[in-house]
Design a protein around this motif. Structure first.
Motif, PDB file in Angstrom:
ATOM      1  N   HIS A   8       0.831  -1.210   0.000  1.00 26.92           N
ATOM      2  CA  HIS A   8       0.000   0.000   0.000  1.00 26.92           C
ATOM      3  C   HIS A   8       0.862   1.256   0.000  1.00 26.92           C
ATOM      4  N   VAL A   9       1.914   1.253   0.798  1.00 23.04           N
ATOM      5  CA  VAL A   9       2.811   2.420   0.857  1.00 23.04           C
ATOM      6  C   VAL A   9       3.452   2.652  -0.505  1.00 23.04           C
ATOM      7  N   ASP A  10       3.934   1.596  -1.138  1.00 21.80           N
ATOM      8  CA  ASP A  10       4.551   1.741  -2.462  1.00 21.80           C
ATOM      9  C   ASP A  10       3.549   2.281  -3.479  1.00 21.80           C
ATOM     10  N   ILE A  11       2.334   1.788  -3.448  1.00 23.56           N
ATOM     11  CA  ILE A  11       1.295   2.269  -4.358  1.00 23.56           C
ATOM     12  C   ILE A  11       0.982   3.732  -4.070  1.00 23.56           C
ATOM     13  N   ASP A  12       0.853   4.078  -2.794  1.00 22.07           N
ATOM     14  CA  ASP A  12       0.553   5.465  -2.416  1.00 22.07           C
ATOM     15  C   ASP A  12       1.629   6.435  -2.905  1.00 22.07           C
ATOM     16  N   VAL A  13       2.883   6.014  -2.865  1.00 22.11           N
ATOM     17  CA  VAL A  13       3.984   6.867  -3.354  1.00 22.11           C
ATOM     18  C   VAL A  13       3.823   7.118  -4.846  1.00 22.11           C
ATOM     19  N   ARG A  14       3.533   6.068  -5.615  1.00 18.53           N
ATOM     20  CA  ARG A  14       3.354   6.230  -7.068  1.00 18.53           C
ATOM     21  C   ARG A  14       2.166   7.150  -7.355  1.00 18.53           C
ATOM     22  N   VAL A  15       1.052   6.905  -6.685  1.00 18.32           N
ATOM     23  CA  VAL A  15      -0.154   7.712  -6.894  1.00 18.32           C
ATOM     24  C   VAL A  15       0.123   9.167  -6.542  1.00 18.32           C
ATOM     25  N   GLN A  16       0.762   9.408  -5.418  1.00 19.27           N
ATOM     26  CA  GLN A  16       1.056  10.778  -4.987  1.00 19.27           C
ATOM     27  C   GLN A  16       1.989  11.487  -5.966  1.00 19.27           C
ATOM     28  N   THR A  17       2.956  10.770  -6.490  1.00 20.75           N
ATOM     29  CA  THR A  17       3.878  11.354  -7.467  1.00 20.75           C
ATOM     30  C   THR A  17       3.120  11.803  -8.712  1.00 20.75           C
ATOM     31  N   ILE A  18       2.218  10.970  -9.182  1.00 20.88           N
ATOM     32  CA  ILE A  18       1.424  11.340 -10.360  1.00 20.88           C
ATOM     33  C   ILE A  18       0.537  12.542 -10.040  1.00 20.88           C
ATOM     34  N   ARG A  19      -0.127  12.515  -8.900  1.00 19.29           N
ATOM     35  CA  ARG A  19      -1.018  13.628  -8.527  1.00 19.29           C
ATOM     36  C   ARG A  19      -0.254  14.948  -8.362  1.00 19.29           C
ATOM     37  N   GLU A  20       0.938  14.888  -7.780  1.00 19.14           N
ATOM     38  CA  GLU A  20       1.733  16.109  -7.574  1.00 19.14           C
ATOM     39  C   GLU A  20       2.088  16.774  -8.892  1.00 19.14           C
ATOM     40  N   ASN A  21       2.333  15.968  -9.910  1.00 13.83           N
ATOM     41  CA  ASN A  21       2.738  16.502 -11.208  1.00 13.83           C
ATOM     42  C   ASN A  21       1.568  16.788 -12.145  1.00 13.83           C
ATOM     43  N   ARG A  22       0.363  16.396 -11.735  1.00 11.74           N
ATOM     44  CA  ARG A  22      -0.809  16.562 -12.589  1.00 11.74           C
ATOM     45  C   ARG A  22      -1.990  17.045 -11.752  1.00 11.74           C
ATOM     46  N   SER A  23      -2.109  18.325 -11.565  1.00 13.60           N
ATOM     47  CA  SER A  23      -3.210  18.862 -10.765  1.00 13.60           C
ATOM     48  C   SER A  23      -4.578  18.609 -11.409  1.00 13.60           C
ATOM     49  N   ASP A  24      -4.574  18.306 -12.703  1.00 13.93           N
ATOM     50  CA  ASP A  24      -5.819  18.045 -13.428  1.00 13.93           C
ATOM     51  C   ASP A  24      -6.160  16.547 -13.496  1.00 13.93           C
ATOM     52  N   TRP A  25      -5.529  15.742 -12.639  1.00  8.05           N
ATOM     53  CA  TRP A  25      -5.719  14.293 -12.718  1.00  8.05           C
ATOM     54  C   TRP A  25      -7.187  13.923 -12.556  1.00  8.05           C
ATOM     55  N   LEU A  26      -7.646  12.975 -13.351  1.00 11.68           N
ATOM     56  CA  LEU A  26      -9.055  12.601 -13.390  1.00 11.68           C
ATOM     57  C   LEU A  26      -9.515  11.834 -12.151  1.00 11.68           C
ATOM     58  N   CYS A  27      -8.680  10.969 -11.625  1.00  8.91           N
ATOM     59  CA  CYS A  27      -9.060  10.140 -10.477  1.00  8.91           C
ATOM     60  C   CYS A  27      -8.985  10.975  -9.201  1.00  8.91           C
ATOM     61  N   GLY A  28     -10.072  11.060  -8.517  1.00  3.94           N
ATOM     62  CA  GLY A  28     -10.105  11.815  -7.274  1.00  3.94           C
ATOM     63  C   GLY A  28     -11.481  11.755  -6.660  1.00  3.94           C
ATOM     64  N   LYS A  29     -11.620  12.444  -5.548  1.00  2.00           N
ATOM     65  CA  LYS A  29     -12.894  12.438  -4.840  1.00  2.00           C
ATOM     66  C   LYS A  29     -14.006  12.891  -5.783  1.00  2.00           C
ATOM     67  N   GLY A  30     -15.073  12.113  -5.805  1.00  3.01           N
ATOM     68  CA  GLY A  30     -16.197  12.441  -6.671  1.00  3.01           C
ATOM     69  C   GLY A  30     -16.213  11.664  -7.969  1.00  3.01           C
ATOM     70  N   CYS A  31     -15.075  11.068  -8.333  1.00  2.00           N
ATOM     71  CA  CYS A  31     -15.047  10.236  -9.533  1.00  2.00           C
ATOM     72  C   CYS A  31     -15.273   8.796  -9.100  1.00  2.00           C
ATOM     73  N   ASP A  32     -16.353   8.209  -9.563  1.00  2.00           N
ATOM     74  CA  ASP A  32     -16.654   6.820  -9.214  1.00  2.00           C
ATOM     75  C   ASP A  32     -16.894   5.989 -10.477  1.00  2.00           C
ATOM     76  N   GLY A  33     -16.395   6.478 -11.600  1.00  2.00           N
ATOM     77  CA  GLY A  33     -16.601   5.790 -12.872  1.00  2.00           C
ATOM     78  C   GLY A  33     -16.098   4.362 -12.861  1.00  2.00           C
ATOM     79  N   CYS A  34     -14.927   4.142 -12.286  1.00  2.00           N
ATOM     80  CA  CYS A  34     -14.386   2.779 -12.264  1.00  2.00           C
ATOM     81  C   CYS A  34     -15.222   1.873 -11.370  1.00  2.00           C
ATOM     82  N   CYS A  35     -15.794   2.417 -10.312  1.00  2.00           N
ATOM     83  CA  CYS A  35     -16.619   1.623  -9.385  1.00  2.00           C
ATOM     84  C   CYS A  35     -17.959   1.242 -10.008  1.00  2.00           C
TER      85      CYS A  35
END
Length: 166
Positions: A8-35
């Motif tokens: 989980h920690v390793d995944i969180d690091v990758r996710v955070q790195t992507i989010r930090e570099n992409r403020s317009d990232w699609l996956c986030g609170k309110g997006c439930d398309g995959c669910c």
């Protein structure tokens, strides 16, 4: 730190790195398309189920009853798309977000070599060249690590065994 926690920690690091570099990232609170558009019933390892079960056990009885009904419907469903039985349809949120499985944590941030990204919206942006600088996580490596976390079963199977006291 357990093997699952370390993953989980390793995944969180990758996710955070992507989010930090992409403020317009699609996956986030309110997006439930995959669910709302799963291709199949989620498969969880024993370790993932143990964590998820803790989250389920802490839910109010009425929410757990709703999930129980969703699981029953899902058990009889034979074709996609599948809606996650844990998803709160009214709010688009996951009541066990902290305990969510690895597949939920990696979706939208990891690529599987032969299968791609899965999310149509993200795949469209990749095709348009909008995400050319993203360094995706390697889902094949995640699957290899998951293989060491115990048997894998469908979410509905784990839930049924737990709910029936088996």
């Amino acid at each position: 730190m357990t093997t699952l926690t370390h993953l989980h920690v390793d995944i969180d690091v990758r996710v955070q790195t992507i989010r930090e570099n992409r403020s317009d990232w699609l996956c986030g609170k309110g997006c439930d398309g995959c669910c709302r558009r799963l291709a199949d019933i989620p498969q969880l390892t024993a370790a993932e189920w143990d964590l998820l079960r803790e989250g389920l056990a802490a839910l109010p009885p009425e929410r757990l009853q709703e999930i129980r009904g969703n699981m029953a419907v899902l058990s009889g469903q034979r074709s996609p798309p599948i809606t996650c039985p844990l998803l709160d349809l009214a709010t688009g949120s996951c009541p066990v977000y902290t305990q969510r499985p690895v597949a939920c944590r990696t979706y939208g941030f990891y690529v599987q070599r032969d299968l791609g990204l899965y999310c149509h919206d993200i795949e469209s942006r990749v095709a348009d060249g909008a995400l050319a600088n993203v360094v995706w996580g390697n889902h094949d490596a995640i699957d290899h690590r998951l293989a060491g976390l115990g048997e894998s079963r469908a979410l509905t199977d784990w839930f049924e065994r737990w709910d029936s006291g088996k």
